[in-house]
Design a protein around this motif. Structure first.
Motif, PDB file in Angstrom:
ATOM      1  N   LEU A  23       0.831  -1.206   0.000  1.00 60.48           N
ATOM      2  CA  LEU A  23       0.000   0.000   0.000  1.00 60.48           C
ATOM      3  C   LEU A  23       0.869   1.261   0.000  1.00 60.48           C
ATOM      4  N   ILE A  24       1.920   1.251   0.815  1.00 64.51           N
ATOM      5  CA  ILE A  24       2.827   2.401   0.871  1.00 64.51           C
ATOM      6  C   ILE A  24       3.509   2.601  -0.478  1.00 64.51           C
ATOM      7  N   HIS A  25       3.968   1.518  -1.072  1.00 61.72           N
ATOM      8  CA  HIS A  25       4.638   1.595  -2.368  1.00 61.72           C
ATOM      9  C   HIS A  25       3.697   2.146  -3.435  1.00 61.72           C
ATOM     10  N   GLU A  26       2.451   1.706  -3.427  1.00 61.88           N
ATOM     11  CA  GLU A  26       1.475   2.186  -4.409  1.00 61.88           C
ATOM     12  C   GLU A  26       1.235   3.683  -4.245  1.00 61.88           C
ATOM     13  N   ALA A  27       1.081   4.128  -2.979  1.00 62.77           N
ATOM     14  CA  ALA A  27       0.858   5.550  -2.725  1.00 62.77           C
ATOM     15  C   ALA A  27       2.058   6.381  -3.165  1.00 62.77           C
ATOM     16  N   THR A  33       2.066  12.169  -0.800  1.00 63.90           N
ATOM     17  CA  THR A  33       2.882  12.349   0.387  1.00 63.90           C
ATOM     18  C   THR A  33       2.565  11.225   1.359  1.00 63.90           C
ATOM     19  N   VAL A  34       3.601  10.497   1.778  1.00 66.14           N
ATOM     20  CA  VAL A  34       3.413   9.330   2.638  1.00 66.14           C
ATOM     21  C   VAL A  34       4.214   9.512   3.921  1.00 66.14           C
ATOM     22  N   ALA A  35       3.525   9.391   5.043  1.00 63.83           N
ATOM     23  CA  ALA A  35       4.182   9.409   6.343  1.00 63.83           C
ATOM     24  C   ALA A  35       3.820   8.124   7.079  1.00 63.83           C
ATOM     25  N   ILE A  36       4.752   7.613   7.857  1.00 62.43           N
ATOM     26  CA  ILE A  36       4.454   6.445   8.682  1.00 62.43           C
ATOM     27  C   ILE A  36       4.752   6.778  10.131  1.00 62.43           C
ATOM     28  N   THR A  37       3.955   6.171  11.022  1.00 64.83           N
ATOM     29  CA  THR A  37       4.171   6.363  12.448  1.00 64.83           C
ATOM     30  C   THR A  37       3.656   5.136  13.171  1.00 64.83           C
ATOM     31  N   THR A  38       3.889   5.075  14.470  1.00 62.32           N
ATOM     32  CA  THR A  38       3.432   3.965  15.293  1.00 62.32           C
ATOM     33  C   THR A  38       2.605   4.523  16.453  1.00 62.32           C
ATOM     34  N   PRO A  39       1.807   3.690  17.112  1.00 62.10           N
ATOM     35  CA  PRO A  39       1.016   4.176  18.251  1.00 62.10           C
ATOM     36  C   PRO A  39       1.860   4.846  19.325  1.00 62.10           C
ATOM     37  N   ASN A  40       3.084   4.366  19.527  1.00 60.14           N
ATOM     38  CA  ASN A  40       3.945   4.948  20.561  1.00 60.14           C
ATOM     39  C   ASN A  40       4.406   6.362  20.220  1.00 60.14           C
ATOM     40  N   ASN A  54       7.788   9.544  10.276  1.00 62.39           N
ATOM     41  CA  ASN A  54       8.838   9.440   9.274  1.00 62.39           C
ATOM     42  C   ASN A  54       8.190   9.687   7.923  1.00 62.39           C
ATOM     43  N   VAL A  55       8.505  10.825   7.311  1.00 60.60           N
ATOM     44  CA  VAL A  55       7.913  11.196   6.030  1.00 60.60           C
ATOM     45  C   VAL A  55       8.820  10.691   4.916  1.00 60.60           C
ATOM     46  N   LEU A  56       8.255   9.914   4.028  1.00 62.09           N
ATOM     47  CA  LEU A  56       9.026   9.331   2.928  1.00 62.09           C
ATOM     48  C   LEU A  56       9.497  10.432   1.982  1.00 62.09           C
ATOM     49  N   LYS A  57      10.807  10.467   1.742  1.00 59.15           N
ATOM     50  CA  LYS A  57      11.348  11.455   0.814  1.00 59.15           C
ATOM     51  C   LYS A  57      10.979  11.069  -0.616  1.00 59.15           C
ATOM     52  N   LYS A  58      10.481  12.042  -1.370  1.00 53.95           N
ATOM     53  CA  LYS A  58      10.078  11.776  -2.751  1.00 53.95           C
ATOM     54  C   LYS A  58      11.299  11.734  -3.659  1.00 53.95           C
ATOM     55  N   THR A  59      11.232  10.873  -4.653  1.00 54.25           N
ATOM     56  CA  THR A  59      12.307  10.728  -5.629  1.00 54.25           C
ATOM     57  C   THR A  59      11.732  10.900  -7.026  1.00 54.25           C
ATOM     58  N   PRO A  60      12.566  11.275  -8.007  1.00 54.90           N
ATOM     59  CA  PRO A  60      12.061  11.447  -9.379  1.00 54.90           C
ATOM     60  C   PRO A  60      11.394  10.188  -9.918  1.00 54.90           C
ATOM     61  N   TYR A  70      11.826  -0.715  -0.573  1.00 60.18           N
ATOM     62  CA  TYR A  70      11.950  -0.782   0.888  1.00 60.18           C
ATOM     63  C   TYR A  70      13.391  -0.523   1.329  1.00 60.18           C
ATOM     64  N   GLN A  71      14.344  -1.139   0.652  1.00 55.24           N
ATOM     65  CA  GLN A  71      15.734  -1.005   1.046  1.00 55.24           C
ATOM     66  C   GLN A  71      16.257   0.413   0.851  1.00 55.24           C
ATOM     67  N   ARG A  72      15.767   1.101  -0.180  1.00 52.22           N
ATOM     68  CA  ARG A  72      16.290   2.430  -0.514  1.00 52.22           C
ATOM     69  C   ARG A  72      15.481   3.580   0.095  1.00 52.22           C
ATOM     70  N   ALA A  73      14.400   3.265   0.766  1.00 52.91           N
ATOM     71  CA  ALA A  73      13.527   4.317   1.292  1.00 52.91           C
ATOM     72  C   ALA A  73      14.279   5.218   2.277  1.00 52.91           C
ATOM     73  N   GLU A  74      14.105   6.526   2.105  1.00 52.76           N
ATOM     74  CA  GLU A  74      14.695   7.504   3.012  1.00 52.76           C
ATOM     75  C   GLU A  74      13.579   8.352   3.600  1.00 52.76           C
ATOM     76  N   PHE A  75      13.757   8.720   4.865  1.00 52.66           N
ATOM     77  CA  PHE A  75      12.696   9.433   5.575  1.00 52.66           C
ATOM     78  C   PHE A  75      13.222  10.701   6.231  1.00 52.66           C
ATOM     79  N   LYS A  76      12.317  11.609   6.440  1.00 51.79           N
ATOM     80  CA  LYS A  76      12.596  12.807   7.224  1.00 51.79           C
ATOM     81  C   LYS A  76      11.719  12.761   8.463  1.00 51.79           C
ATOM     82  N   ARG A  77      12.312  12.941   9.623  1.00 48.29           N
ATOM     83  CA  ARG A  77      11.585  12.874  10.890  1.00 48.29           C
ATOM     84  C   ARG A  77      10.914  14.206  11.166  1.00 48.29           C
TER      85      ARG A  77
END
Length: 345
Positions: A23-27, A33-40, A54-60, A70-77
């Motif tokens: 789902l994240i990959h499709e979005a 704009t995709v952000a992920i977080t946890t209940p904590n 953690n906001v997924l950094k967009k790439t061209p 998944y391996q190359r994903a970079e995030f901004k906190r």
């Protein structure tokens, strides 16, 4: 569109089969704009619900290979207000984190939440199928839930069947599911002592009619907005009752039978009424055993078996709901502006 996935930690994602990752990959592939977080990571500042995301950094260009993505994903906190997201997609593992839902209550009118908070509260455990009424109820096997050892022993004794299924109320992934046979009921009290526990920390357990054919596996049906979008058969490993993939089961291609389609038509309307837009049904021989509403899985395997892309349908649905909500808001603002202009004249 801005999406927030409230889920398990990113490092626990299993790239080969994880439904949430699809789902994240499709979005991300759509440029959302995709952000992920946890209940904590939920928090409140100045009476406003936020999350450390953690906001997924967009790439061209987003890799079409999910594992590489998944391996190359970079995030901004970032610490972000939850009400700023167009949609929040809950993908946490059971048991339900009721505190997390309390945080989300404050933004339920500002953003689309899938699945709905009220729906999750009523359907997060194995009791939910027992709430079905009308035609849907005939697809649910006889179910008993209690902490009373004496009552459950009597249920087993009175049952016309030679065996029943015993399982914890809040288990998931097939954990703790066993077959209880009448001819071995002298061990039943010991099993109940183990499952229910001590009086000051006792747990509810489920005793359910054994459905013929359970030893041959079950069918996982994914439902979107009350309609089936995909299914697979799960076959247990040799010598194993549970067909869950995490319990060693394997998947096989499956085409819904006429009876399974009728089951979906019967239960679909209640799922929608309860705001359970994305759910997984576990079905054995035409009987509804469980409804999974927190993070129903199976997307990857059904995709592979049927050469489909279920995540595209799910993100389409989320985008359509958000677009409809925005259109309603725009119309309302336009009407309010017309009234304000009339007052000035």
């Amino acid at each position: 569109m801005k999406l927030c996935f409230l889920m398990y930690p990113w490092e626990r994602v299993e790239p080969d089969g994880d439904s949430t990752l699809r789902l994240i990959h499709e979005a991300a592939s759509r440029g959302l704009t995709v952000a992920i977080t946890t209940p904590n990571n939920l928090t409140v500042r100045d009476s406003v619900a936020h999350a450390f995301c953690n906001v997924l950094k967009k790439t061209p260009k987003v890799s079409s290979n999910v594992g590489s993505f998944y391996q190359r994903a970079e995030f901004k906190r970032c610490k972000l207000p939850l009400a700023g997201f167009d949609a929040i997609i809950l993908r946490t593992n059971p048991p339900l984190d009721t505190v997390a839902l309390n945080f989300l209550d404050s933004v339920r009118n500002d953003t689309f939440i899938m699945n709905s908070l009220d729906g999750l509260r009523v359907a997060n455990n194995k009791l939910y199928p027992a709430s079905f009424t009308g035609d849907a109820s005939r697809y649910v096997p006889s179910t008993h839930v209690s902490k009373s050892r004496e009552y459950l022993e009597q249920v087993l004794l009175d049952s016309p069947r030679e065996k029943m299924i015993l399982k914890p109320l809040n288990g998931f992934g097939g954990q703790g599911v066993i077959v209880v046979e009448k001819n071995a009921r002298q061990n039943f009290r010991s099993l109940l002592d183990f499952y229910i526990g001590a009086e000051n920390s006792s747990n509810y357990v489920i005793l359910q009619d054994y459905v013929d054919g359970a030893d041959e596996g079950d069918v996982r049906i994914l439902m979107l907005n009350g309609e089936p979008i995909g299914a697979m058969r799960r076959v247990p490993a040799e010598g194993e009752l549970r067909s869950n993939i995490h319990a060693g089961g394997r998947e096989k291609k499956h085409i819904l039978t006429r009876e399974e389609k009728a089951l979906c038509r019967a239960v679909g309307p209640q799922l929608v009424r309860d705001g359970l837009y994305f759910a997984g049904l576990d079905v054995i021989n035409g009987k509804l055993i469980e409804v999974n509403v927190l993070s129903p899985g199976g997307i990857t395997r059904i995709n592979r078996l049927n050469r489909v892309k279920l995540q595209a349908q799910i993100i389409d649905f989320v985008q359509n709901v958000v677009s409809a909500k925005n259109l309603v808001a725009e119309r309302k603002n336009a009407f309010r502006k017309a009234i304000e202009d009339a007052e000035i004249i």
